[in-house]
Write an enzyme that holds these catalytic residues in place. Structure first.
Site, PDB file in Angstrom:
ATOM      1  N   VAL A  31       3.266   0.955   3.003  1.00 51.35           N
ATOM      2  CA  VAL A  31       3.044  -0.216   3.841  1.00 51.35           C
ATOM      3  C   VAL A  31       3.660  -1.431   3.157  1.00 51.35           C
ATOM      4  O   VAL A  31       3.414  -1.679   1.976  1.00 51.35           O
ATOM      5  CB  VAL A  31       1.537  -0.465   4.088  1.00 51.35           C
ATOM      6  CG1 VAL A  31       1.344  -1.667   4.983  1.00 51.35           C
ATOM      7  CG2 VAL A  31       0.898   0.762   4.712  1.00 51.35           C
TER       8      VAL A  31
ATOM      9  N   GLY B  95       0.830  -1.189   0.000  1.00 50.41           N
ATOM     10  CA  GLY B  95       0.000   0.000   0.000  1.00 50.41           C
ATOM     11  C   GLY B  95       0.870   1.246   0.000  1.00 50.41           C
ATOM     12  O   GLY B  95       1.987   1.242   0.513  1.00 50.41           O
TER      13      GLY B  95
ATOM     14  N   ASP C   4     -10.547   9.900  11.435  1.00 53.18           N
ATOM     15  CA  ASP C   4     -10.286   9.719  10.002  1.00 53.18           C
ATOM     16  C   ASP C   4     -10.975   8.467   9.491  1.00 53.18           C
ATOM     17  O   ASP C   4     -10.370   7.608   8.839  1.00 53.18           O
ATOM     18  CB  ASP C   4      -8.775   9.663   9.741  1.00 53.18           C
ATOM     19  CG  ASP C   4      -8.450   9.953   8.272  1.00 53.18           C
ATOM     20  OD1 ASP C   4      -9.375  10.372   7.527  1.00 53.18           O
ATOM     21  OD2 ASP C   4      -7.296   9.756   7.872  1.00 53.18           O
TER      22      ASP C   4
ATOM     23  N   LYS D 154       4.336  -0.300   8.506  1.00 55.54           N
ATOM     24  CA  LYS D 154       4.038   1.024   7.974  1.00 55.54           C
ATOM     25  C   LYS D 154       5.242   1.932   8.168  1.00 55.54           C
ATOM     26  O   LYS D 154       5.748   2.078   9.270  1.00 55.54           O
ATOM     27  CB  LYS D 154       2.816   1.581   8.704  1.00 55.54           C
ATOM     28  CG  LYS D 154       2.321   2.893   8.166  1.00 55.54           C
ATOM     29  CD  LYS D 154       0.891   3.104   8.627  1.00 55.54           C
ATOM     30  CE  LYS D 154       0.748   4.435   9.331  1.00 55.54           C
ATOM     31  NZ  LYS D 154      -0.586   4.606   9.896  1.00 55.54           N
TER      32      LYS D 154
ATOM     33  N   GLY E 265       2.562   7.413   3.646  1.00 56.98           N
ATOM     34  CA  GLY E 265       3.802   6.675   3.500  1.00 56.98           C
ATOM     35  C   GLY E 265       3.572   5.355   2.799  1.00 56.98           C
ATOM     36  O   GLY E 265       2.689   5.256   1.954  1.00 56.98           O
TER      37      GLY E 265
ATOM     38  N   GLY F 272       0.476   5.740   0.039  1.00 58.42           N
ATOM     39  CA  GLY F 272      -0.457   6.849   0.085  1.00 58.42           C
ATOM     40  C   GLY F 272       0.189   8.057   0.700  1.00 58.42           C
ATOM     41  O   GLY F 272       1.415   8.112   0.838  1.00 58.42           O
ATOM     42  N   GLY F 273      -0.623   9.027   1.068  1.00 52.94           N
ATOM     43  CA  GLY F 273      -0.124  10.257   1.618  1.00 52.94           C
ATOM     44  C   GLY F 273       0.682  10.020   2.886  1.00 52.94           C
ATOM     45  O   GLY F 273       1.652  10.723   3.159  1.00 52.94           O
TER      46      GLY F 273
END
Ligand SMILES: *[C@@H]1O[C@H](CO)[C@@H](O)[C@H](O)[C@H]1NC(C)=O
Ligand SMILES: *[C@@H]1O[C@H](CO)[C@@H](O)[C@H](O)[C@H]1NC(C)=O
Ligand SMILES: *[C@@H]1O[C@H](CO)[C@@H](O)[C@H](O)[C@H]1NC(C)=O
Ligand SMILES: *[C@@H]1O[C@H](CO)[C@@H](O)[C@H](O)[C@H]1NC(C)=O
Ligand SMILES: *[C@@H]1O[C@H](CO)[C@@H](O)[C@H](O)[C@H]1NC(C)=O
Ligand SMILES: *[C@@H]1O[C@H](CO)[C@@H](O)[C@H](O)[C@H]1NC(C)=O
Ligand SMILES: *[C@@H]1O[C@H](CO)[C@@H](O)[C@H](O)[C@H]1NC(C)=O
Ligand SMILES: *[C@@H]1O[C@H](CO)[C@@H](O)[C@H](O)[C@H]1NC(C)=O
Ligand SMILES: *[C@@H]1O[C@H](CO)[C@@H](O)[C@H](O)[C@H]1NC(C)=O
Ligand SMILES: *[C@@H]1O[C@H](CO)[C@@H](O)[C@H](O)[C@H]1NC(C)=O
Length: 758
Positions: free
Chosen positions: A443, A436, A554, A457, A441, A438-439
């Site tokens: 994974v 994964g 979130d 992560k 970082g 994304g914003g």
């Protein structure tokens, strides 16, 4: 040094490739497959194989008589149905048989001898299909049971047959285990060319004398090999709705000679195929000649059998068989001697120069490589030790250690991992193990020394703000122990950027499942409701049961992970806040994801639990509509999913926006209930929104109701009729142009005992 390493690597890879190639050549001539369906046609519906002449869409079947409807809207896994009927297919064989499911007949009596359940099933097949007279038997189960099966044969004449199953005491049954000879079970064959099946059963004594051990009678047509009688079936059949029967299919209605005359409609297209007369009805079937196999309905569909593929067809040693036209040979490879036969001399290994070279080379390369690695590692080790301590301090390690020590230590508490451990686990954070990005970082998927799979992560940068968030996540997560929260196993502080180690959740995010077309199809309403209820449960727990309460801050579909059983796991607590017990709202900097952000919170900067409720409302809408929370690909008024959804609700056109994948029979009320719940979660004033606990309770209620409903539903003749009312005029069929199965539930009418049977 680096250059040398590089060259070595190339050599090493080449060596491995060589070995690999040698292996794959020796095994590549097995595994011949023949085409099942036409190009660009589905050849499967769940695990039902659909060979031509059958097909699921126009251009894929021989003609519309061979249409198979794959219903993936309302069934998961999808189910295959014959044409447009409600007859479910579980297997199609090219030998000319279909396995379908037929309802079973039942009559159950209460203690006061009142008949409570009475289902008489029926089935209608169209031309081209007949019930197999060799594979099926009419079977009657019970200790006070008469039953008959009757209907029409191809030539329009009626047939009628049946038997009486009887017993006096429970002991009578003990000798009858496995056999079906009149005590508790009787069987009769059915005639050839049967097209319609009606079953009627009755109890001469209303089960009066046998009620204690047998209160139901059953009668059904069944594939003989799929049913073996045992006295336990008196009760086990109570929950059975359908059993398999075999149906013969054929092409056309003429003989082979007649069919061959018109080459454009003749179905046996393949060379090496042959035509066979159908012996249970009209028409013909195609098959491949001896020594060939495949699909005779395609040009070149019949292919030579590869005897080498099947060890029972050849007598060669493993990997020594070579296929020839209509036959095979046993051959030893170069450098070997013998006849290659299992019972003969086999193949004796000669000297193989090539293999020796490859092996020798590889060992040399490995030794060199290991040496190089050792030097490299030793050089770097000293540098690392110095750096690690620096990072540990920079990453707030002392702060965290302090925090963790201060809290009660239980065995579940997060552990501090060393950077070596995690490097080893992820193959030095290799790109191939990224799961994964994304914003926040990256994974990585890692495998720890104890073979435990974990998700690691790695945040993107190291500004102070992020370190705070990171420590925050560790602290928040170490407070929570809930089966629907991704478990934090620990962290590592010795690297330049901090690393968090989680349990690995292997089925992706809810966001992926909603927005990927194929995945969304499998995400049935049942599953969506369960995921929603579980996620709501977690939030309710965080808000009220956790101490101190936690606001996630979130919530979005991308932060809800799913495991293989589609159990929801809420993740990403980087922004979460622990709420001091004496406060209900917190002034904070607005944080979250656009599309999910509580409008009230955006205005006032006052964070309350109701902000999570709003975000959860958006997730509910995603589940209902299958759309993204925010998408600039949509027209302006539809960009923000929450407001678009509310406006369609207002217009009363809810069903226009719902995801097609979840709109099915009988769940309208649930869809409306969840939509109303979403609407309440999305109220502008936080005060008006329900609490997360109320939301969770409502979802749980709907889920339990649904479970109950699913268990309770029985096929109901009215429903079946409406399914069948669809005209089936797309195939010429003479009389009785509809096909289907169903029940006649004559609960208030006892049939007069019909003579016949034996
Ligand atoms: C096909 O799938 C169904 C349901 O998934 C399963 O019950 C059945 O055993 C499967 N059949 C075969 C032959 O794999
Ligand atoms: C799938 O099955 C359901 C319920 O039996 C039916 O209402 C629906 O029309 C079917 N869908 C398709 C595409 O056949
Ligand atoms: C379907 O039937 C064929 C022939 O009877 C059999 O070989 C095959 O295993 C069956 N497949 C399934 C999925 O039951
Ligand atoms: C028949 O007996 C079983 C238990 O043996 C019971 O659960 C069932 O309700 C009974 N059926 C009727 C119609 O009374
Ligand atoms: C017999 O019992 C069932 C429930 O066990 C009940 O519904 C029915 O009304 C009763 N019939 C008579 C005639 O008492
Ligand atoms: C079988 O049952 C169906 C459905 O009730 C009925 O329409 C049909 O007439 C019956 N067939 C015979 C031969 O009685
Ligand atoms: C069976 O029940 C029916 C109606 O419930 C009744 O008319 C009939 O006489 C009963 N038969 C016996 C043998 O009890
Ligand atoms: C009949 O009983 C046997 C043995 O208990 C069981 O394995 C089988 O599943 C039962 N068949 C049905 C259709 O319930
Ligand atoms: C399908 O093909 C067969 C054989 O050619 C023919 O007898 C039958 O009438 C055809 N059915 C339709 C609907 O065209
Ligand atoms: C041959 O079959 C085709 C397609 O079914 C049909 O259109 C044609 O009329 C048939 N020809 C003869 C001579 O029967």
């Amino acid at each position: 040094m680096a250059m040398g390493l590089h060259l070595l690597q190339v050599q090493f890879i080449l060596a491995i490739l060589l070995i690999f190639l040698a292996k794959s050549i020796s095994s590549s001539n097995t595994g011949v497959t023949f085409p099942i369906a036409k190009p660009n046609c589905d050849d499967h519906c769940a695990n039902v194989t659909i060979p031509f002449p059958f097909g699921t869409k126009e251009g894929c079947y021989f003609n519309s008589s061979f249409l198979v409807t794959c219903n993936d809207t309302c069934y998961n896994p999808p189910k295959a149905f014959l044409r447009k009927s409600n007859i479910e297919i579980t297997n199609i064989s090219l030998d000319g048989q279909l396995r379908i499911l037929q309802f079973i007949g039942k009559a159950c009596y209460a203690r006061n001898r009142t008949r409570m359940v009475y289902d008489n099933p029926w089935m209608r097949l169209s031309r081209g299909l007949t019930v197999s007279n060799t594979a099926n038997k009419f079977t009657v189960i019970g200790c006070d049971t008469n039953a008959i099966v009757y209907g029409n044969r191809l030539n329009k004449n009626e047939y009628r047959t049946g038997c009486r199953s009887w017993c006096n005491t429970k002991d009578d049954l003990e000798d009858d285990e496995g056999s079906c000879s009149g005590l508790g079970c009787c069987q009769v064959p059915i005639p050839k060319e049967v097209r319609t099946v009606n079953v009627t059963l009755w109890s001469p004594q209303n089960h009066t004398n046998v009620w204690d051990f047998n209160n139901c009678s059953y009668a059904f047509l069944v594939e003989q090999s799929a049913f073996r009688f045992s006295p336990g079936n008196f009760s086990s059949l109570r929950d059975v709705k359908t059993l398999p029967i075999l149906v013969d299919w054929s092409i056309g209605d003429g003989t082979c000679e007649e069919a061959r005359k018109n080459s454009s409609s003749y179905a046996c297209k393949s060379t090496n195929s042959k035509c066979e007369k159908h012996n249970n009805g009209y028409g013909y079937r195609c098959s491949c000649q001896n020594g060939y196999q495949g699909n005779p309905y395609f040009i070149n569909g019949c292919q030579e059998i590869d005897e080498c593929k099947d060890p029972s067809l050849n007598d060669c040693e493993k990997d020594r068989c070579v296929n020839t036209q209509g036959d095979f040979k046993c051959v030893c490879p170069k450098g070997y001697q013998g006849d290659g036969k299992k019972d003969g001399r086999g193949c004796i290994r000669g000297q193989s120069l090539v293999l020796k070279l490859v092996a020798g080379n590889a060992i040399g390369v490995i030794v060199l490589l290991l040496a190089a690695c050792c030097i490299y590692v030793e050089l770097n080790r000293r540098k690392f030790v110095r750096m690690k301590h620096k990072f540990f301090l920079q990453n707030g390690g002392l702060l965290l250690q302090e925090q963790l020590i201060r809290r009660d230590k239980s065995p579940d508490t997060a552990k501090i991992f060393s950077s070596e451990e995690l490097k080893k686990a992820t193959n030095n954070f290799h790109d191939s193990v990224i799961i994964g990005q994304g914003g926040f970082g990256t994974v990585y998927k890692g495998i720890l020394a104890n073979n435990k799979i974990v998700a690691i992560k790695k945040s993107k940068e190291v500004d102070l703000n992020q370190i705070e968030q990171f420590i925050n996540e560790v602290i928040v997560l170490s407070q929570i122990n809930h089966k629907n929260v991704v478990r934090l196993l620990g962290c590592c502080l010795e690297t330049q950027v901090p690393l968090l180690v989680y349990e690995f959740i292997n089925n992706g995010t809810l966001f992926e499942h909603i927005n990927n077309k194929t995945k969304a199809r499998v995400l049935s309403w049942d599953k969506r409701l369960t995921v929603a209820a579980e996620a709501a449960g977690v939030l309710a727990y965080l808000h009220s049961a956790a101490s101190p309460p936690i606001i996630h801050r979130d919530i979005k579909s991308a932060n809800i992970l799913l495991d293989t059983n589609f159990t929801a796991k809420v993740s990403d607590f980087g922004a979460s806040r622990l709420v001091p017990l004496d406060q209900t709202q917190l002034p904070t900097m607005v944080q979250g994801t656009f599309g999910y952000l509580d409008p009230e919170y955006m205005q006032t900067n006052q964070l309350t639990e109701k902000s999570d409720v709003y975000s959860f409302g958006v997730v509910l809408v995603e589940l209902l509509t299958g759309k993204k929370a925010l998408s600039y690909d949509r027209p302006e008024e539809e960009r923000n999913l929450a407001s678009y959804f509310l406006s369609t609700l207002k217009q009363g056109s809810l069903f226009k926006v719902l995801d097609d994948n979840i709109v099915c029979e009988g769940n309208n009320e649930e869809l409306i209930a969840v939509s109303m719940l979403a609407k309440m979660c999305l109220y502008v004033r936080g005060e008006d929104r329900p609490s997360m606990k109320e939301v969770a309770m409502e979802l749980e209620r709907l889920r339990l109701l649904r479970k109950h409903y699913l268990v309770q539903t029985q096929p109901n003749s009215e429903e079946m009729e409406s399914l069948l009312s669809e005209p089936m005029n797309d195939f010429r069929n003479g009389e009785g142009s509809s096909i289907g199965i169903g029940y006649d539930s004559m609960r208030n009418h006892i049939p007069s005992p019909i003579s016949g049977g034996r």
